[in-house]
Design a protein around this motif. Structure first.
Motif, short mmCIF file in Angstrom:
data_model
loop_
_atom_site.label_atom_id
_atom_site.label_comp_id
_atom_site.label_asym_id
_atom_site.label_seq_id
_atom_site.Cartn_x
_atom_site.Cartn_y
_atom_site.Cartn_z
N ARG A 260 0.97 -1.14 0.11
CA ARG A 260 -0.15 -0.39 -0.24
C ARG A 260 1.18 1.80 -0.16
N TRP A 261 0.30 2.28 -0.91
CA TRP A 261 1.24 3.73 -0.25
C TRP A 261 1.15 4.64 0.13
N ASP A 262 2.40 4.48 1.61
CA ASP A 262 2.23 4.56 2.41
C ASP A 262 2.13 6.57 2.98
N GLY A 263 2.25 7.07 1.71
CA GLY A 263 2.17 8.87 1.56
C GLY A 263 3.26 9.48 2.28
N SER A 264 5.07 8.96 1.95
CA SER A 264 5.67 9.47 2.62
C SER A 264 6.38 10.75 1.60
N LEU A 265 5.66 11.02 0.24
CA LEU A 265 6.05 11.58 -0.74
C LEU A 265 5.01 12.41 -0.84
N SER A 266 5.13 13.99 -1.46
CA SER A 266 4.23 14.81 -1.23
C SER A 266 4.31 16.05 -2.34
N MET A 267 3.44 16.64 -2.44
CA MET A 267 4.19 17.55 -3.77
C MET A 267 3.54 19.02 -3.60
N GLU A 268 4.30 20.07 -3.35
CA GLU A 268 3.37 21.43 -3.22
C GLU A 268 3.73 22.80 -4.21
N LEU A 269 2.73 23.49 -3.65
CA LEU A 269 2.60 24.57 -4.83
C LEU A 269 3.39 25.64 -4.91
N TYR B 256 8.70 17.89 -5.46
CA TYR B 256 7.79 17.00 -4.94
C TYR B 256 8.69 17.36 -3.26
N VAL B 257 8.48 17.04 -1.77
CA VAL B 257 8.62 17.20 -0.67
C VAL B 257 8.64 16.13 0.53
N HIS B 258 9.30 15.72 0.58
CA HIS B 258 9.81 14.38 1.60
C HIS B 258 9.42 14.95 3.32
N TRP C 28 1.34 13.81 -6.08
CA TRP C 28 0.99 14.99 -6.84
C TRP C 28 0.10 15.50 -6.14
N HIS C 29 0.28 17.17 -6.58
CA HIS C 29 -0.84 17.97 -5.87
C HIS C 29 -1.75 17.54 -6.52
N PRO C 30 -3.33 18.00 -5.66
CA PRO C 30 -4.62 18.10 -6.38
C PRO C 30 -4.37 19.33 -7.58
N MET C 31 -3.63 20.15 -7.74
CA MET C 31 -4.26 21.12 -8.65
C MET C 31 -2.52 20.61 -10.22
N PHE C 32 -1.87 19.61 -9.59
CA PHE C 32 -1.15 19.22 -10.37
C PHE C 32 -1.86 18.13 -11.89
N SER C 33 -1.60 18.38 -12.60
CA SER C 33 -2.26 17.88 -13.77
C SER C 33 -1.42 17.60 -15.20
N PRO C 34 -0.61 16.46 -15.62
CA PRO C 34 0.26 16.85 -16.81
C PRO C 34 -0.93 17.13 -17.82
N LEU C 35 -2.28 16.32 -17.43
CA LEU C 35 -2.86 17.04 -18.87
C LEU C 35 -3.91 17.86 -19.22
N LEU C 36 -3.46 18.84 -18.29
CA LEU C 36 -3.75 20.18 -19.05
C LEU C 36 -2.41 21.27 -19.67
N GLY C 37 -1.32 21.12 -18.75
CA GLY C 37 -0.25 21.81 -19.71
C GLY C 37 0.11 22.97 -19.13
N ASN C 38 -0.62 23.53 -17.92
CA ASN C 38 -0.26 24.53 -16.98
C ASN C 38 0.46 24.11 -15.72
#
Length: 638
Positions: A232-241, A253-255, A323-333
Motif C-alpha cells: 500500500r502507498w505509505d504517503g511518505s512523499l508529497s508535492m507542494e505548489l 516534491y517534498v519529503h 501529486w498535488h491536486p492542482m497538478f495535472s499533466p493533461l492540462l499543460g499549465n
C-alpha cells in the motif's frame, strides 16, 4: 450564478400565484352562508360530494351516495322499506331543479374566476419572461446578464490559458495511450494479452499470496497499472505548489520526516556501495524512489529486464500518488523544474520507463511518455527533444511530427538539429508514399521528401558515414559515395554538433535497416554529389549555416550521454562495478578511494555468503578472478 437567480425568480413567482389563489378562495368564502367552514382549494369544489350544494349529477352513476339524500333520509331510518321508497319518490322535482340551477351558477362563477386567475398567471409569466429576456432593461435582466457575461468571459479566459500553455495541444497527453497494455491489445488482440496475463499471474500467485498480509485496493493512476503484489502507498512523499507565474503553476516534491531518514540511510549506503543496505531500506520504506531506481539499474545489468521495469513502475506509481491536486499533466499549465533535487527522480524514472516501453514494442506509449517528459520542464534536461522524432516515426505519427516541428516553441529552428532534419525527410517520404505523391511537390505547397533529405545531407554530411558503419549498409554503392570528399570526413569539428550526431545515430540507426529507406538515402546522396559537381560553392554556404547554428566551441550537450539513447545493454556487471551506484554524469571513483574490506567478525554466515556474491564486494579474494555470479537471493524478496 445565473441558474440560481432564475430559480429564485421562479420561486417568488410561484409564491405570488399561491397567494392569489388563497385570496380568490377567501372571496368565495365571504359570500358563502357558512363562514365557519375551513378554506378549501377552488379545484376541490368541483369534486367535493359532501357539501350542502351537492346534487345528483345526471351523467353519474353515484345517485345513491349524495349527501343531500342521506340527510333527508336520516329521520326515517326506522320506517319500513316501502315507506322509505315512497318518501324518496315524493321529493319535489322543482327542488331538484332549483339546486341544479344553483350548482350550475356556482360552477360557472368559479370557472370564470379561475379563468381570470389563469389570465393573471399568463400575464405574470409573460412579465417574468420579459424580465429574463436579454433585451429587457429591468433590474433582474441586468443582474442575470452580468452573471452570464462573467461566466462567458471566464470560459474564454480558461480556453485561452489552456491553448497558450498546451501550445496548440501539440504536447497534450492522451491518457489512453500511456498504458502499454492498451497498445499491446491493439497489436496482438485482447485474447492473446489476457491469456498471457492469466498465465503470468498464475505463475506468481503463490509467492504473491505468501507475502500479502491483507487485501487492499491501489489508487487508479494514469502512468502505470499497479500490481496486486505491491504494498500500500505509505504517503511518505508529497508535492507542494511553489508559485504561479503567468498562469503557470510551479511544483516541487517534498519529503516527509520518515522519507528523509530513509534518504539519509540511502546516501550512507551509496557512499560505501552497499546494496544490502539499500535492500534493507526497501524493506521498511518500499516506495523509496532512489533505492528503487538503484535496484532497477542493478537488475538491468543482470539482464533481469522485467524486474527492472517493475521497479521503475513502482517508482512512477509512488510519484503519481504524491501529486498535488492542482497538478495535472493533461492540462499543460504546470512546470516541475529539474533544478530541484526532489524533482529529479521523476525525470529519471520517466526516461527509463520510456525506453522500457520502446523495448516492449509499445512505441505509441513511449511517444506519450516522451511528450510528458518534454512538457514537465521546457529546458528539457533529459534531452527528450532528441528522441521524440524517433518515437513518432516508430508510432507512425507522421502528421503529428510535422506539426510539432512547426509549432513547438513557436519557431522553425528544430530542423537545424541533425535528428529533425533527417527525420522530417523520412516523415515526408512516408506521407508521400501513402498519398501516392512521390517525386513531386505535395498539394499543400510543402517540399518533397527528396529535397528535404538532400538539404539534411548538405547540412550534416558526417551523418552518412556513421550511419553506413552503424546500420551497417553493405551495398557496394556506398563505398563509392563515401569516397567523395564531401562525405569523407567523419566529424564536423563542432563539439555540440558531433555529439548530437552521435546521439541520433545511436538512437535511430535501426530505422535505416528498411530497404526502401536505404534506397531513399542512397538516391539522395547521389543527388547531393551531382549538385556539388554543378555548384561547388553550395557546400561552403551550408558550412556557414552549420557554424552559425552551432557557434559554441564547447559541447553544450555534454550532460546527455550517448549510452542513455542506446538500446544495447550489458548482460553482466562491468569490471568496475564497485562504482555501480555512482551517477555516471558525476564521474567514476578510483578503486583506491574505496573503503577497506569490512570486518567479518561476528557476522552471520548466510548474510556474508549472500553479500559475497555481489561483484563489487571485496573480501580480499583478488580482482581478476573472473567469477560470474547470480544476483543475490534477497533481491527476489523485494
Amino acid at each position: 450564478m445565473s441558474a440560481r437567480l432564475l430559480k429564485k425568480v421562479l420561486k417568488e413567482q410561484e409564491a405570488a400565484l399561491r397567494q392569489q389563489e388563497e385570496e380568490l378562495y377567501n372571496g368565495h368564502e365571504s359570500e358563502s352562508p357558512d363562514s365557519s367552514t375551513p378554506p378549501k382549494n377552488p379545484f376541490d369544489l368541483l369534486d367535493d360530494n359532501n357539501d350542502d350544494y351537492d346534487v345528483v349529477d345526471p351523467d353519474s352513476d353515484q345517485e345513491k351516495d349524495n349527501s343531500t339524500n342521506e340527510s333527508s333520509m336520516g329521520n326515517i331510518d326506522g320506517k319500513h322499506p316501502s315507506m322509505l321508497k315512497a318518501t324518496i319518490n315524493n321529493v319535489s322535482t322543482s327542488d331538484v331543479k332549483t339546486k341544479k340551477k344553483k350548482k350550475k351558477n356556482k360552477k360557472k362563477k368559479i370557472k370564470d374566476d379561475l379563468s381570470a386567475s389563469a389570465e393573471d398567471d399568463e400575464i405574470s409569466s409573460g412579465l417574468m419572461l420579459e424580465n429574463l429576456s436579454l433585451g429587457a432593461s429591468s433590474y433582474g435582466n441586468e443582474q442575470i446578464t452580468s452573471y452570464l457575461a462573467k461566466d462567458k468571459s471566464a470560459k474564454v479566459n480558461n480556453d485561452d490559458i489552456r491553448a497558450k500553455h498546451c501550445k496548440s495541444s501539440i504536447l497534450q497527453i492522451d491518457p489512453k495511450f500511456l498504458r502499454p497494455e492498451n497498445e499491446l491489445r491493439r497489436i496482438f488482440g485482447s485474447k492473446v494479452v489476457n491469456s498471457f496475463e492469466r498465465s503470468h499471474h498464475s505463475g506468481s500467485s503463490s509467492s504473491a499470496h505468501v507475502g500479502r498480509r491483507g487485501s487492499h485496493n491501489h489508487r487508479r493512476t494514469i502512468l502505470v497499472s499497479p500490481s496486486e503484489r505491491w504494498p500500500r502507498w505509505d504517503g511518505s512523499l508529497s508535492m507542494e505548489l511553489m508559485e504561479t507565474k503567468d498562469e503557470v503553476h510551479y511544483f516541487r516534491y517534498v519529503h516527509s520526516s520518515s522519507y528523509g531518514q530513509a534518504q539519509r540511510a540511502f546516501e550512507a549506503a551509496k557512499a560505501i556501495h552497499d546494496l544490502n543496505g539499500i535492500a534493507s531500506i526497501l524493506l521498511y520504506h518500499p516506495y523509496h524512489i532512489d533505492s528503487l531506481i538503484t535496484l532497477a539499474d542493478y537488475f538491468k545489468f543482470l539482464g533481469e529486464h522485467e524486474r527492472s521495469a517493475d521497479a521503475i513502475a513502482k517508482c512512477l506509481y509512488a510519484l503519481e500518488c504524491a501529486w498535488h491536486p492542482m497538478f495535472s499533466p493533461l492540462l499543460g499549465n504546470f512546470q516541475l523544474k529539474y533544478v530541484y533535487e526532489t524533482n529529479k527522480p521523476l525525470f529519471s524514472a520517466l526516461f527509463t520507463h520510456m525506453k522500457n516501453m520502446d523495448r516492449r514494442g509499445c512505441h505509441r506509449s513511449a511517444l506519450e511518455v516522451c511528450k510528458l517528459l518534454l512538457s514537465l520542464d521546457l529546458d528539457d534536461p533529459m534531452g527528450a527533444i532528441f528522441c521524440i522524432d524517433y518515437y513518432s516515426l516508430r508510432a507512425e505519427e507522421y502528421s503529428w511530427l510535422e506539426r510539432f516541428s512547426e509549432e513547438y516553441k513557436g519557431g522553425n529552428s528544430l530542423w537545424l538539429f541533425p535528428n529533425f532534419s533527417i527525420s522530417l525527410a523520412v516523415c515526408r517520404f512516408y506521407i508521400q508514399s501513402h498519398e501516392g505523391l512521390k517525386e513531386r511537390k505535395m498539394d499543400t505547397g510543402k517540399a518533397a521528401a527528396s529535397d528535404l533529405m538532400k538539404q539534411a545531407l548538405m547540412l550534416h554530411p558526417s551523418v552518412l558515414k556513421k550511419l553506413v558503419a552503424k546500420v551497417p549498409l553493405k551495398d557496394p554503392a556506398w563505398s563509392t559515395i563515401l569516397k567523395h570528399s564531401f562525405f569523407r570526413p567523419g566529424h564536423t569539428g563542432i563539439p555540440s554538433l558531433d555529439h548530437l550526431i552521435n546521439i541520433y545515430v545511436e538512437r535511430s540507426y535501426i530505422l535505416w535497416r528498411l530497404p526502401d529507406l536505404q534506397k531513399f538515402l542512397r538516391d539522395s546522396a547521389l543527388m547531393v554529389i551531382e549538385t556539388l559537381k554543378d555548384n561547388g560553392r553550395e557546400a561552403l554556404d551550408w558550412a556557414c549555416v552549420r557554424k552559425e547554428a552551432f557557434s559554441s566551441e564547447k559541447n553544450e550537450y555534454s550532460h546527455l550521454l550517448v549510452s542513455d539513447f542506446s538500446d544495447s545493454m550489458p548482460t553482466m556487471p562491468p569490471d568496475n562495478l564497485q562504482n555501480f551506484m555512482v551517477d555516471p554524469r558525476g564521474g567514476l571513483q578510483n578503486r583506491e578511494e574505496l573503503p577497506n574490506p569490512p570486518d567479518l567478525t561476528n557476522r552471520n554466515v548466510l548474510s556474508v555468503l549472500l553479500e559475497s556474491v555481489l561483484p563489487w564486494t571485496n573480501y580480499g579474494r583478488g580482482d581478476g578472478d573472473g567469477f560470474q555470479h547470480d544476483h543475490p537471493d534477497q533481491a527476489d524478496e523485494i
